[in-house]
Design a protein around this motif. Structure first.
Motif, PDB file in Angstrom:
ATOM      1  N   SER A  90       0.840  -1.198   0.000  1.00 58.22           N
ATOM      2  CA  SER A  90       0.000   0.000   0.000  1.00 58.22           C
ATOM      3  C   SER A  90       0.873   1.246   0.000  1.00 58.22           C
ATOM      4  CB  SER A  90      -0.903   0.007   1.236  1.00 58.22           C
ATOM      5  OG  SER A  90      -0.124   0.145   2.413  1.00 58.22           O
ATOM      6  N   THR A  91       0.253   2.375  -0.286  1.00 56.35           N
ATOM      7  CA  THR A  91       0.980   3.642  -0.229  1.00 56.35           C
ATOM      8  C   THR A  91       1.489   3.897   1.182  1.00 56.35           C
ATOM      9  OG1 THR A  91      -0.464   4.485  -1.979  1.00 56.35           O
ATOM     10  CG2 THR A  91       0.821   6.107  -0.748  1.00 56.35           C
ATOM     11  N   ARG A  92       0.677   3.582   2.166  1.00 57.91           N
ATOM     12  CA  ARG A  92       1.106   3.807   3.551  1.00 57.91           C
ATOM     13  C   ARG A  92       2.281   2.906   3.926  1.00 57.91           C
ATOM     14  NH1 ARG A  92      -2.215   3.567   9.315  1.00 57.91           N
ATOM     15  NH2 ARG A  92      -0.427   4.294  10.532  1.00 57.91           N
ATOM     16  N   ARG A  93       2.294   1.682   3.418  1.00 56.28           N
ATOM     17  CA  ARG A  93       3.408   0.789   3.725  1.00 56.28           C
ATOM     18  C   ARG A  93       4.731   1.395   3.256  1.00 56.28           C
ATOM     19  NH1 ARG A  93       4.913  -4.214   5.083  1.00 56.28           N
ATOM     20  NH2 ARG A  93       6.468  -5.314   3.841  1.00 56.28           N
ATOM     21  N   ILE A  94       4.714   2.021   2.087  1.00 53.82           N
ATOM     22  CA  ILE A  94       5.924   2.680   1.591  1.00 53.82           C
ATOM     23  C   ILE A  94       6.259   3.881   2.459  1.00 53.82           C
ATOM     24  CG2 ILE A  94       6.945   3.895  -0.375  1.00 53.82           C
ATOM     25  CD1 ILE A  94       5.017   2.254  -2.170  1.00 53.82           C
ATOM     26  N   HIS A  95       5.246   4.683   2.779  1.00 50.66           N
ATOM     27  CA  HIS A  95       5.467   5.888   3.584  1.00 50.66           C
ATOM     28  C   HIS A  95       6.111   5.559   4.929  1.00 50.66           C
ATOM     29  CE1 HIS A  95       4.272   8.841   6.660  1.00 50.66           C
ATOM     30  NE2 HIS A  95       4.398   9.742   5.688  1.00 50.66           N
ATOM     31  N   ASP A  96       5.673   4.482   5.557  1.00 53.14           N
ATOM     32  CA  ASP A  96       6.153   4.139   6.899  1.00 53.14           C
ATOM     33  C   ASP A  96       7.441   3.329   6.887  1.00 53.14           C
ATOM     34  OD1 ASP A  96       3.904   5.428   7.793  1.00 53.14           O
ATOM     35  OD2 ASP A  96       2.813   3.611   8.338  1.00 53.14           O
ATOM     36  N   PHE A  97       7.934   2.977   5.724  1.00 56.49           N
ATOM     37  CA  PHE A  97       9.136   2.153   5.593  1.00 56.49           C
ATOM     38  C   PHE A  97      10.373   2.888   6.107  1.00 56.49           C
ATOM     39  CE2 PHE A  97      12.592   1.129   2.333  1.00 56.49           C
ATOM     40  CZ  PHE A  97      13.077   0.039   3.038  1.00 56.49           C
ATOM     41  N   ALA A 103      12.545   2.931  -6.131  1.00 50.09           N
ATOM     42  CA  ALA A 103      11.397   2.064  -6.377  1.00 50.09           C
ATOM     43  C   ALA A 103      11.551   1.409  -7.739  1.00 50.09           C
ATOM     44  CB  ALA A 103      10.103   2.864  -6.316  1.00 50.09           C
ATOM     45  N   GLN A 104      10.942   0.232  -7.879  1.00 45.44           N
ATOM     46  CA  GLN A 104      11.023  -0.537  -9.129  1.00 45.44           C
ATOM     47  C   GLN A 104       9.624  -0.808  -9.665  1.00 45.44           C
ATOM     48  OE1 GLN A 104      14.498  -0.022  -7.984  1.00 45.44           O
ATOM     49  NE2 GLN A 104      13.340  -1.198  -6.503  1.00 45.44           N
ATOM     50  N   VAL A 124       7.160   7.134  -2.158  1.00 44.75           N
ATOM     51  CA  VAL A 124       8.577   6.863  -2.448  1.00 44.75           C
ATOM     52  C   VAL A 124       9.375   8.163  -2.379  1.00 44.75           C
ATOM     53  CG1 VAL A 124      10.208   6.040  -4.192  1.00 44.75           C
ATOM     54  CG2 VAL A 124       8.009   4.869  -3.881  1.00 44.75           C
ATOM     55  N   ALA A 125       8.839   9.218  -2.963  1.00 49.55           N
ATOM     56  CA  ALA A 125       9.522  10.514  -2.938  1.00 49.55           C
ATOM     57  C   ALA A 125       9.724  10.994  -1.508  1.00 49.55           C
ATOM     58  CB  ALA A 125       8.715  11.544  -3.735  1.00 49.55           C
ATOM     59  N   GLU A 126       8.712  10.798  -0.675  1.00 53.85           N
ATOM     60  CA  GLU A 126       8.814  11.182   0.740  1.00 53.85           C
ATOM     61  C   GLU A 126       9.947  10.430   1.421  1.00 53.85           C
ATOM     62  OE1 GLU A 126       7.618  12.821   4.556  1.00 53.85           O
ATOM     63  OE2 GLU A 126       7.161  13.407   2.492  1.00 53.85           O
ATOM     64  N   ARG A 127      10.009   9.110   1.193  1.00 52.58           N
ATOM     65  CA  ARG A 127      11.046   8.302   1.857  1.00 52.58           C
ATOM     66  C   ARG A 127      12.437   8.614   1.312  1.00 52.58           C
ATOM     67  NH1 ARG A 127      11.610   8.268   4.899  1.00 52.58           N
ATOM     68  NH2 ARG A 127      12.619   6.422   5.710  1.00 52.58           N
ATOM     69  N   ALA A 128      12.519   8.977   0.045  1.00 54.58           N
ATOM     70  CA  ALA A 128      13.830   9.223  -0.562  1.00 54.58           C
ATOM     71  C   ALA A 128      14.383  10.590  -0.202  1.00 54.58           C
ATOM     72  CB  ALA A 128      13.731   9.085  -2.085  1.00 54.58           C
TER      73      ALA A 128
END
Length: 754
Positions: free
Chosen positions: A590-597, A616-617, A640-644
């Protein structure tokens, strides 16, 4: 007369043998006025596999997952009006409509297959079981933090409720420091001199516009912004930082054209903020890539890795090597006994129709310039030594280079089913050809007015057994006569030496072209890279990597880009639901899963010094068109942009509010058809409540048995369901022009949504 294949109907059917064991069947229905005898082949391109013990048909693989079923001596002619069921493996797609996308085509004949007639049978919608639990239980081990509960409306309601409270204003990605300093004021535009600002805002010198003054200080790594009712002052370290400041400023202005005085200090946590897109499996052209680049730039991502080659395609024209795209860029049905093979076979759900797609040199050069204007660097991935089926097939057709050993007796099968997809690293032509391709790619950058700074050479998924039966390799000076090919340890040792030779040879070529070019490899190549080489590793391990694998990369002081498949593979389904497309081998993302990674906590990384960024791939096995391309990428790419950009993400509630109230509308302006999450639903004491993953989006409902439209009422707070037999709900985009998957609730008081 041969059998009329268009009168054959096919359907994938599921039944449940036990609560834990679903069964899949290929149902064949004969609607023709003649029997289906033994003169046929049913072709598929997604690896359809009969269950072990099925004797009426035989599976023949031609190339990768492409092959056919043909009748055996046990086949009984299927009479007109008759049907038969063949038990098949569900593979990764159990309970998913994707398992039915096999690209079926039927060859029938009177005399020989070579004189046969090719038709496409009728494919009926699959008849699938409901999802009660994950059909891929290994995901709980590869991705322990993954939500493996079925994505029901009630489960979704709980998840949404837990995650979203009152969100505070934020920019995506979150700035390092943001402080508001007073009441908002009206702003109808900006006037400025700096061209980087002009890439984001139209120039406007009318009333109620605000001047933007930009000052440069090369000592700065990022930018600062000061906003007041008289002016905007940007202090910047580079043109790129000014562009990023303008993207931040865009998000500060609300839909009422109000801008609040504030002070911002910002810089990226990582130098590599990337996205990989595979254009080999399914091609996506210049227009789609430009849209993605615009979206990346809007959220300060800076590197687009473009996978131009893989087993299933070669997608970039290389001057002087037309066969690479003449053959590697083309797919078609190839009749048995064809004297010339001028295409690759269908793959990944494709049918028999011919398709020919690739980037021309002119298109690629223009794309490089477009991306550079948006401060996005394009990194070409040219995959070697494995995943090279398209390259090998294309070069073999021209006969100009010998990149395989014709006497090779090695036996292997790749993860995608190929048995001849590895170039021979002991053939000199392998490196002659590679040099020519790399020199041409470097020339394209030069023609675009740019310098080649990075290249990615893949290196993943070398199948065990490659090269070990090659006389050319066994005669190489570094082959040990003491190796025993019946010994697993000696086989591994020989493979390692050959990989090391390949890496050293390829890096020498790149140093000759430009010693400053940094070369990327997937993590499988990490042990074979020389010390202090100008390289980086893209690590695609899952949440539960092999013991010591990450530590070994970092202990060698190798640069690492985190591409964790449990969080950053965007070809995974968003959730465990039959209507969520994807290839669910690693996770439901999910989008949240990426955000919280957290990339450091996940892999227990102590030192951040060699972590260069996040990528991201998007592998495109199941990405068939622009609609699915956008669906897979957005809005996940914003997370992804947030995490990067940030070492630590801000609260999910802030991010979710920003997406729902502002950023989806911006994606609308780019023409992006992002995924709209369906509503969560709860029924309690005769009242129905619904919520959205992204607050600010409108939920509409219909009680007349029709799907909601923008003209239907908005669900505010809750709805009394007394007397209502059915209700349909959907989440709508900010424009109201699109909606999510519709949730249909019947027998409301017994719907188990409390």
């Amino acid at each position: 007369m041969s059998f009329p294949g268009q009168r054959l109907q096919l359907r994938l059917v599921e039944r449940r043998e036990t609560a834990e064991k679903p069964l899949s069947f290929l149902q064949i229905l004969n609607k023709a006025d003649q029997p289906l005898d033994k003169r046929w082949r049913l072709y598929f391109s997604l690896g359809l596999t009969p269950k072990e013990g099925e004797t009426r048909v035989l599976k023949i693989i031609i190339d990768g997952r492409y092959g056919y079923l043909e009748p055996t001596a046990d086949w009984t002619a299927l009479p007109s009006g008759g049907s038969v069921e063949i038990p098949v493996e569900g593979w990764l797609f159990t309970h998913m409509p994707l398992q039915a996308r096999q690209g079926f085509h039927l060859l029938t004949w009177e005399t020989t297959p070579a004189a046969g007639v090719l038709t496409e049978p009728q494919c009926l919608p699959p008849d699938l079981l409901d999802i009660n639990s994950t059909p891929n239980p290994w995901i709980a081990q590869t991705s322990p933090s993954c939500d493996i509960f079925p994505d029901s409306p009630a489960h979704r309601f709980r998840i949404n409720n837990q995650g979203v409270r009152e969100g505070e204003f934020t920019v995506i990605p979150t700035p390092k420091e943001l402080e508001f300093k007073g009441p908002a004021f009206r702003c109808l535009g900006f006037n400025y001199d700096d061209p980087e600002i002009g890439k984001v805002f139209a120039h406007n010198k009318g009333a109620e516009t605000l001047p933007i003054r930009v000052r440069y200080d090369q000592k700065l790594e990022g930018y600062s912004i000061q906003v007041n009712s008289n002016e905007v002052v940007i202090l910047s370290g580079s043109d790129t930082a000014t562009f990023h400041a303008a993207q931040t400023l865009r998000q500060l202005i609300n839909s009422q054209n109000l801008l609040q005085p504030c002070q911002i200090l910002d810089q990226p946590a990582f130098i590599h903020r990337g996205l990989f897109i595979d254009i080999a499996r399914h091609f996506h052209g210049v227009d789609d890539l430009k849209t993605i680049i615009q979206a990346m730039a809007a959220y300060k991502m800076n590197r687009l890795q473009l996978g131009i080659s893989n087993d299933e395609g070669w997608r970039l024209a290389i001057q002087g090597l037309p066969e690479l795209t003449d053959i590697g860029g083309r797919r078609a049905f190839i009749p048995e006994g064809s004297k010339s093979v001028d295409a690759l076979y269908p793959a990944w759900g494709d049918g028999p129709e011919e398709c020919h797609n690739f980037l021309t040199d002119e298109e690629f050069i223009e794309l490089l310039r477009f991306a550079n204007q948006a401060h996005v660097e394009i990194i070409i991935e040219f995959n070697l030594p494995a995943h090279a089926n398209a390259l090998i097939r294309s070069i073999a057709a021209s006969g100009r280079y010998e990149i395989v050993d014709p006497d090779d007796q090695s036996t292997y099968t790749s993860a995608q089913g190929y048995s001849r997809n590895v170039v021979n690293v002991c053939q000199p032509d392998t490196f002659v050809l590679t040099r020519r391709i790399l020199e041409t790619i470097a020339k394209y950058y030069s023609m675009a007015g740019l310098r080649l700074r990075h290249i990615h050479l893949g290196g993943d998924e070398l199948p065990a057994g490659a090269w070990l039966g090659s006389p050319v390799c066994r005669n190489a000076p570094f082959w040990s006569p003491d190796w025993d090919m019946t010994s697993e340890s000696d086989r591994e040792a020989a493979t390692g030496v050959l990989q090391k030779y390949y890496v050293e040879s390829i890096l020498n070529i790149i140093r000759d072209i430009d010693p400053d070019v940094m070369t990327g490899f997937w993590h499988e190549m990490a042990p074979f890279i020389p010390d202090k080489a100008n390289t980086y590793i893209t690590g695609w391990y899952t949440e539960d990597p092999p013991a010591g694998s990450i530590d070994s990369i970092l202990s060698r002081q190798q640069n690492l880009v985190v591409a964790n498949a449990s969080f950053l593979y965007l070809d995974m389904p968003y959730s465990l639901h039959a209507e969520e497309p994807g290839l669910p081998w690693a996770a439901y993302t999910s989008t949240r899963r990426i955000h919280d990674f957290d990339p450091f906590d996940c892999w227990d990384i102590d030192s951040e010094s060699n972590i260069k960024g996040i990528q991201a791939q998007l592998w495109t096995e199941t990405v068939y068109d622009q609609a699915t391309l956008h669906y897979y990428l957005f809005p996940r790419l914003l997370a992804v942009a947030e995490r990067a950009w940030c070492k630590k993400s801000g609260p999910w509630s802030n991010f979710a509010h920003a997406v729902g109230s502002r950023e989806l509308a911006h994606l609308d302006t780019l023409g992006i058809k992002y995924r709209l999450p369906p509503p969560g639903i709860q029924i309690d004491n005769h009242y129905l409540k619904a919520n959205s993953t992204y607050p600010g989006l409108i939920i509409r409902y219909n009680q007349q048995g029709e799907n909601p439209t923008a003209n239907d009422p908005e669900l505010i707070d809750q709805l009394d369901i007394n007397g209502i037999s059915e209700i349909r709900l959907a989440v709508f985009s900010p424009s109201g022009e699109r909606s999510s998957r519709v949730e249909i609730v019947k027998n409301l008081l017994d719907a188990n949504l409390n």
